[in-house]
Design a protein around this motif. Structure first.
Motif, PDB file in Angstrom:
ATOM      1  N   GLY A  16       7.280  -3.696  -3.352  1.00 36.77           N
ATOM      2  CA  GLY A  16       8.304  -2.692  -3.063  1.00 36.77           C
ATOM      3  C   GLY A  16       9.577  -2.921  -3.860  1.00 36.77           C
ATOM      4  N   PHE A  17       9.961  -4.192  -4.009  1.00 38.05           N
ATOM      5  CA  PHE A  17      11.160  -4.534  -4.779  1.00 38.05           C
ATOM      6  C   PHE A  17      11.007  -4.062  -6.225  1.00 38.05           C
ATOM      7  CE2 PHE A  17      14.128  -7.147  -7.129  1.00 38.05           C
ATOM      8  CZ  PHE A  17      15.187  -7.347  -6.251  1.00 38.05           C
ATOM      9  N   HIS A  20      11.029  -0.280  -6.543  1.00 41.49           N
ATOM     10  CA  HIS A  20      12.382   0.245  -6.370  1.00 41.49           C
ATOM     11  C   HIS A  20      13.201   0.048  -7.637  1.00 41.49           C
ATOM     12  CE1 HIS A  20      16.568   0.406  -4.832  1.00 41.49           C
ATOM     13  NE2 HIS A  20      16.069   1.378  -4.098  1.00 41.49           N
ATOM     14  N   ARG A  21      13.098  -1.168  -8.223  1.00 46.31           N
ATOM     15  CA  ARG A  21      13.848  -1.435  -9.453  1.00 46.31           C
ATOM     16  C   ARG A  21      13.378  -0.562 -10.610  1.00 46.31           C
ATOM     17  NH1 ARG A  21      17.762  -5.802  -9.017  1.00 46.31           N
ATOM     18  NH2 ARG A  21      18.362  -5.211  -6.916  1.00 46.31           N
ATOM     19  N   VAL A  44       5.280   2.292 -16.665  1.00 45.41           N
ATOM     20  CA  VAL A  44       5.261   1.277 -15.593  1.00 45.41           C
ATOM     21  C   VAL A  44       3.836   1.084 -15.085  1.00 45.41           C
ATOM     22  CG1 VAL A  44       6.021   0.732 -13.245  1.00 45.41           C
ATOM     23  CG2 VAL A  44       7.658   1.666 -14.876  1.00 45.41           C
ATOM     24  N   THR A  47       1.577  -0.589 -17.706  1.00 49.61           N
ATOM     25  CA  THR A  47       1.926  -2.003 -17.863  1.00 49.61           C
ATOM     26  C   THR A  47       1.366  -2.812 -16.691  1.00 49.61           C
ATOM     27  OG1 THR A  47       3.971  -1.366 -18.984  1.00 49.61           O
ATOM     28  CG2 THR A  47       3.842  -3.628 -18.190  1.00 49.61           C
ATOM     29  N   ALA A  48       1.567  -2.286 -15.462  1.00 48.74           N
ATOM     30  CA  ALA A  48       1.070  -2.989 -14.275  1.00 48.74           C
ATOM     31  C   ALA A  48      -0.451  -3.120 -14.317  1.00 48.74           C
ATOM     32  CB  ALA A  48       1.502  -2.239 -13.011  1.00 48.74           C
ATOM     33  N   ILE A  49      -1.136  -2.043 -14.704  1.00 46.28           N
ATOM     34  CA  ILE A  49      -2.600  -2.074 -14.770  1.00 46.28           C
ATOM     35  C   ILE A  49      -3.069  -3.080 -15.828  1.00 46.28           C
ATOM     36  CG2 ILE A  49      -4.669  -0.736 -15.397  1.00 46.28           C
ATOM     37  CD1 ILE A  49      -3.333   1.733 -14.158  1.00 46.28           C
ATOM     38  N   VAL A  51      -1.547  -5.779 -17.096  1.00 49.81           N
ATOM     39  CA  VAL A  51      -1.346  -7.173 -16.661  1.00 49.81           C
ATOM     40  C   VAL A  51      -2.383  -7.546 -15.602  1.00 49.81           C
ATOM     41  CG1 VAL A  51       0.265  -8.765 -15.504  1.00 49.81           C
ATOM     42  CG2 VAL A  51       1.109  -7.191 -17.254  1.00 49.81           C
TER      43      VAL A  51
ATOM     44  N   TRP B  23      11.189  -0.772 -17.557  1.00 49.67           N
ATOM     45  CA  TRP B  23       9.795  -0.407 -17.244  1.00 49.67           C
ATOM     46  C   TRP B  23       8.845  -1.547 -17.565  1.00 49.67           C
ATOM     47  CZ3 TRP B  23       6.486  -0.673 -21.335  1.00 49.67           C
ATOM     48  CH2 TRP B  23       7.009  -0.498 -22.630  1.00 49.67           C
ATOM     49  N   LEU B  24       9.181  -2.320 -18.631  1.00 50.21           N
ATOM     50  CA  LEU B  24       8.311  -3.436 -19.019  1.00 50.21           C
ATOM     51  C   LEU B  24       8.460  -4.590 -18.027  1.00 50.21           C
ATOM     52  CD1 LEU B  24       6.324  -4.443 -21.146  1.00 50.21           C
ATOM     53  CD2 LEU B  24       8.254  -5.291 -22.464  1.00 50.21           C
ATOM     54  N   TRP B  26       9.583  -4.490 -14.807  1.00 53.62           N
ATOM     55  CA  TRP B  26       9.119  -4.207 -13.448  1.00 53.62           C
ATOM     56  C   TRP B  26       7.655  -3.816 -13.416  1.00 53.62           C
ATOM     57  CZ3 TRP B  26      11.901  -6.899 -10.594  1.00 53.62           C
ATOM     58  CH2 TRP B  26      13.252  -7.073 -10.893  1.00 53.62           C
ATOM     59  N   GLY B  27       7.172  -3.167 -14.472  1.00 52.42           N
ATOM     60  CA  GLY B  27       5.731  -2.926 -14.570  1.00 52.42           C
ATOM     61  C   GLY B  27       4.985  -4.253 -14.641  1.00 52.42           C
ATOM     62  N   GLY B  28       5.522  -5.195 -15.428  1.00 54.74           N
ATOM     63  CA  GLY B  28       4.924  -6.530 -15.525  1.00 54.74           C
ATOM     64  C   GLY B  28       4.968  -7.264 -14.199  1.00 54.74           C
ATOM     65  N   MET B  29       6.093  -7.113 -13.470  1.00 49.14           N
ATOM     66  CA  MET B  29       6.214  -7.757 -12.152  1.00 49.14           C
ATOM     67  C   MET B  29       5.176  -7.205 -11.171  1.00 49.14           C
ATOM     68  SD  MET B  29       8.373 -10.160 -12.088  1.00 49.14           S
ATOM     69  CE  MET B  29       8.476 -10.382 -10.318  1.00 49.14           C
ATOM     70  N   ILE B  30       4.920  -5.899 -11.239  1.00 50.12           N
ATOM     71  CA  ILE B  30       3.895  -5.304 -10.364  1.00 50.12           C
ATOM     72  C   ILE B  30       2.526  -5.891 -10.730  1.00 50.12           C
ATOM     73  CG2 ILE B  30       2.751  -3.153  -9.652  1.00 50.12           C
ATOM     74  CD1 ILE B  30       5.482  -1.734 -10.301  1.00 50.12           C
ATOM     75  N   GLY B  31       2.276  -6.060 -12.034  1.00 47.85           N
ATOM     76  CA  GLY B  31       1.029  -6.670 -12.482  1.00 47.85           C
ATOM     77  C   GLY B  31       0.879  -8.095 -11.950  1.00 47.85           C
ATOM     78  N   THR B  33       2.354  -9.277  -9.249  1.00 48.55           N
ATOM     79  CA  THR B  33       2.138  -9.142  -7.803  1.00 48.55           C
ATOM     80  C   THR B  33       0.659  -8.870  -7.517  1.00 48.55           C
ATOM     81  OG1 THR B  33       4.359  -8.213  -7.635  1.00 48.55           O
ATOM     82  CG2 THR B  33       2.940  -7.930  -5.730  1.00 48.55           C
ATOM     83  N   GLN B  34       0.064  -8.042  -8.355  1.00 47.20           N
ATOM     84  CA  GLN B  34      -1.367  -7.742  -8.232  1.00 47.20           C
ATOM     85  C   GLN B  34      -2.210  -9.032  -8.363  1.00 47.20           C
ATOM     86  OE1 GLN B  34      -3.960  -6.041  -7.221  1.00 47.20           O
ATOM     87  NE2 GLN B  34      -3.814  -4.298  -8.592  1.00 47.20           N
ATOM     88  N   ALA B  93      12.076  -2.602  -0.898  1.00 45.18           N
ATOM     89  CA  ALA B  93      12.933  -1.562  -1.466  1.00 45.18           C
ATOM     90  C   ALA B  93      14.337  -1.653  -0.878  1.00 45.18           C
ATOM     91  CB  ALA B  93      12.332  -0.183  -1.198  1.00 45.18           C
ATOM     92  N   SER B  96      16.086  -4.609  -2.439  1.00 44.54           N
ATOM     93  CA  SER B  96      16.506  -4.302  -3.803  1.00 44.54           C
ATOM     94  C   SER B  96      17.767  -3.456  -3.803  1.00 44.54           C
ATOM     95  CB  SER B  96      15.378  -3.562  -4.526  1.00 44.54           C
ATOM     96  OG  SER B  96      15.873  -2.879  -5.649  1.00 44.54           O
ATOM     97  N   ASN B 100      21.409  -4.681  -5.133  1.00 40.58           N
ATOM     98  CA  ASN B 100      21.943  -3.883  -6.227  1.00 40.58           C
ATOM     99  C   ASN B 100      23.383  -3.469  -5.942  1.00 40.58           C
ATOM    100  OD1 ASN B 100      21.220  -3.095  -8.735  1.00 40.58           O
ATOM    101  ND2 ASN B 100      20.391  -1.117  -8.118  1.00 40.58           N
ATOM    102  N   LEU B 150      -4.025   1.189  -9.823  1.00 40.95           N
ATOM    103  CA  LEU B 150      -3.510  -0.147 -10.138  1.00 40.95           C
ATOM    104  C   LEU B 150      -4.600  -1.204  -9.956  1.00 40.95           C
ATOM    105  CD1 LEU B 150       0.078  -0.359  -8.572  1.00 40.95           C
ATOM    106  CD2 LEU B 150      -0.576   0.286 -10.880  1.00 40.95           C
TER     107      LEU B 150
END
Lengths: 181, 187
Positions: A16-17, A20-21, A44, A47-49, A51, B23-24, B26-31, B33-34, B93, B96, B100, B150
């Motif tokens: 979620g963090f 949100h960011r 986004v 990139t997530a997929i 990684v 985007w890189l 936070w997209g990477g952070m989601i990856g 987290t996955q 969220a 964050s 912020n 995802l």
């Protein structure tokens, strides 16, 4: 709380963090993304997929005891029809089930409304499930098939090739966007 | 190990200079987290938690509801990993937003965004109806953006690719129709 519940909460906070960011508490990011006016959502997601794809294949190949994979079955009618309904909903709400929660946590009214609509939709699905399951979910079930199984190639190799392809798409989208803006 | 640390510092420096786009990061952070989710319990998935939670809630009001519904028999109404993940997402969220130090940009509605229906009522109705459709569609398909895309596509699951293509085809069509009168500078 059990360990699993704590892990779920912790994973959710990280997820979620980051969402949100990345800007997903705002529903416009999805609407503009689907209308190809803004590539942030696609970048986004891809990139997530990418990684996750490399990570999942590396875990499955070298640390199988840590690879808790869960491939979903492909029952063609349900997945396609469900996907189409989902796409329409995502476009008019500007949220998916996860980003609606990020909107809610981020204090956006529409995030709350989408979560409430989602709970209603889930309740209706529970009630109609006995009627639609034999028609849309039972037939044409191809099972838990993966690309590498179908092609008969090693998992890691397939994942690395696909990840490289996705990285190429991300770079292309990024160049396209910087050129037009 | 040392090389690893050096490259990590290099990345941090680039973040500070602002050369790595959000985007890189936070997209990477989601990856990541996955990967954490897969290594600990299971891949990320959000939409199962909705019927689990609503089933748990209705069962509190109408005792025996969970037992009478085949779908709830299948997925259960335990407030387990999935439901906790969903609570955590709203919490993350909120965290964050608090860190912020600003929430004004988001406002009470999505009116800050270039959305076609400016009236708060129409927009609110769209948010609710859209929410209904995404959960109904996701449960019919067996997953949503997180579970099917995802996680599904990341595991090279064919169901993930098929769901993704169907969702994007319908989503792009509707979004193009909704935003067709939007001026370029607004979008």
């Amino acid at each position: 709380m059990e360990t699993k519940q704590i892990l779920g909460l912790l994973t959710g906070v990280l997820f979620g963090f980051a969402l949100h960011r990345a800007g997903f508490s705002r529903c416009g990011i999805v609407m503009r993304g689907l209308a190809f006016k803004d590539f942030t959502m696609l970048k986004v997601m891809l990139t997530a997929i990418t990684v996750g794809m490399v990570g999942a294949a590396v875990l499955a190949t070298f640390f199988p005891e840590y690879a808790n994979l869960k491939v979903k079955p492909l029952y063609v009618w349900g997945v396609v029809l469900g996907g189409l309904i989902f796409g329409v909903g995502m476009s008019i709400a500007g949220y998916c089930p996860g980003t609606a929660l990020v909107g809610l946590g981020g204090g956006v009214r529409d995030g709350l409304l989408t979560v409430l609509g989602g709970l209603t939709g889930a309740l209706v699905f529970i009630l109609v499930y006995p009627a639609i399951e034999p028609v849309l979910m039972k037939p044409m079930d191809l099972g838990k098939v993966t690309l590498h199984e179908v092609l008969g190639v090693p998992y890691l190799a397939a994942a690395l090739v696909m990840a490289a392809l996705f990285a190429g798409i991300i770079a292309w989208l990024n160049r396209l966007e910087s050129r037009t803006s | 190990m040392i090389a690893n640390r050096v490259s990590h510092e290099a990345v941090e420096t680039r973040v500070r200079k602002g050369t790595l786009p959000p985007w890189l990061i936070w997209g990477g952070m989601i990856g990541l987290t996955q990967i954490f989710a897969i290594a600990t319990v299971q891949p990320l998935g959000v939409s199962t938690a909705y019927p689990q939670f609503v089933g748990w809630l209705v069962d509190k009001i109408v005792p025996g509801f969970a037992e009478s519904q085949p779908y709830l028999q299948k997925i259960g109404t335990k407030l387990g990993w999935e439901v906790m993940l969903v609570f955590g997402m709203a919490l993350g969220a909120l965290l964050s937003r608090m860190l912020n130090g600003r929430s004004t940009g988001e406002g009470a509605t999505c009116a800050v965004d270039p959305v076609p229906f400016r009236s708060a009522w129409t927009r609110g109705l769209m948010a609710f109806v859209g929410g209904f459709l995404i959960l109904f569609g996701a449960r019919l398909a067996g997953g949503c953006t997180s579970g099917h895309m995802l996680s599904g596509i990341a595991q090279l699951a064919l169901s993930g690719f098929v769901f993704g293509m169907a969702a994007f085809a319908a989503g792009v069509l509707v979004a193009m129709l909704m935003l067709r009168n939007q001026s370029a500078q607004e979008g």
